[in-house]
Motif scaffolding. Structure first.
Motif, short mmCIF file in Angstrom:
data_model
loop_
_atom_site.label_atom_id
_atom_site.label_comp_id
_atom_site.label_asym_id
_atom_site.label_seq_id
_atom_site.Cartn_x
_atom_site.Cartn_y
_atom_site.Cartn_z
N GLU A 125 0.71 -1.61 0.14
CA GLU A 125 0.20 0.14 0.11
C GLU A 125 0.50 1.42 -0.11
OE1 GLU A 125 -3.64 0.33 -0.16
OE2 GLU A 125 -4.09 -2.17 -0.75
N SER A 126 2.24 1.28 0.49
CA SER A 126 3.07 2.10 0.72
C SER A 126 3.57 3.25 -0.94
CB SER A 126 4.39 1.65 1.58
OG SER A 126 4.75 0.97 0.88
N ASN A 128 3.23 4.62 -4.60
CA ASN A 128 2.46 5.77 -5.02
C ASN A 128 2.59 5.23 -5.89
OD1 ASN A 128 1.78 7.94 -6.62
ND2 ASN A 128 3.09 9.17 -5.29
N GLU A 130 1.09 5.93 -8.68
CA GLU A 130 0.78 7.33 -10.05
C GLU A 130 2.60 7.92 -10.42
OE1 GLU A 130 -1.61 8.23 -11.03
OE2 GLU A 130 -2.96 7.29 -10.34
N LYS A 147 7.98 5.31 -2.79
CA LYS A 147 6.90 5.17 -1.75
C LYS A 147 5.96 6.50 -1.33
CE LYS A 147 9.89 2.58 0.97
NZ LYS A 147 10.66 2.12 2.88
N LYS A 148 4.88 6.58 -1.03
CA LYS A 148 3.86 7.60 -1.13
C LYS A 148 4.81 8.38 0.08
CE LYS A 148 -0.03 5.15 -1.88
NZ LYS A 148 -1.52 4.81 -0.99
N GLU A 149 4.42 9.41 0.28
CA GLU A 149 4.95 10.89 0.77
C GLU A 149 4.79 10.76 2.55
OE1 GLU A 149 7.30 12.93 1.03
OE2 GLU A 149 7.35 12.55 -1.12
N GLU A 150 4.09 9.30 3.25
CA GLU A 150 3.35 9.46 4.71
C GLU A 150 4.58 8.23 4.35
OE1 GLU A 150 0.23 8.13 1.88
OE2 GLU A 150 1.31 10.24 2.57
N LYS A 152 7.63 7.37 3.66
CA LYS A 152 8.72 7.62 3.42
C LYS A 152 9.88 7.58 5.25
CE LYS A 152 8.86 9.82 -1.06
NZ LYS A 152 9.31 10.76 -2.17
#
Length: 162
Positions: A125-126, A128, A130, A147-150, A152
């Motif tokens: 889920e982590s 990104n 896109e 990874k998504k910002e949250e 990292k």
């Protein structure tokens, strides 16, 4: 002569008459199971008989910023690859066809080759999805899965007490 089998108290089967037993040509259950589970699978299950290509080896690295997927696929062109993402599943596949024809004198020789593979990866889920990108260089397909910002990793820091 008798073809009876003696069953001792320990439960193992033993032939009482070895030279006339009609069951001597049949394997015992334990030897049959050993044969089934100890055989090596033919290479046709893991490779393509035309080219000898097996499923490519994959390395996955994790950094604080991203996951990096490296697939060893030498001899391919970047146009041979298809990368798709659907519902957090990344699919990497190829399909190549080769035809050679040689005409000499009274005969024509044709050879056809085909190879393909497909590998799929369930993305965490982590990731990104896109921002995923890929490149192919020196036989290595590299796929960057940021990874998504949250998600990292944050660097360690000291907290001052007031």
């Amino acid at each position: 002569m008798s073809n009876l089998v003696n069953v001792p108290k320990n439960g193992s089967l033993a032939n009482t008459n070895t030279h006339t037993n009609s069951n001597a040509n049949f394997p015992t259950l334990s030897s049959w199971l050993d044969d089934v589970f100890n055989i090596e699978l033919p290479s046709v299950f893991s490779s393509n008989f035309n080219t000898g290509i097996t499923l490519p080896k994959v390395n996955i690295k994790e950094t604080a910023e991203a996951f990096i997927l490296e697939v060893a696929v030498p001899g391919m062109k970047k146009s041979d690859f298809h990368l798709d993402i659907d519902n957090q599943v990344l699919s990497i596949s190829t399909e190549t066809k080769e035809e050679n024809e040689q005409k000499e004198g009274n005969y024509t020789r044709r050879e056809f080759g085909y190879s393909s593979f497909k590998r799929t990866f369930n993305l965490p889920e982590s990731v990104n999805d896109e921002m995923i990108n890929a490149n192919y260089k020196d036989g290595i397909l590299s796929v960057l899965l940021p990874k998504k910002e949250e998600a990292k990793q944050k660097p360690a820091r000291s907290i001052k007490i007031s």
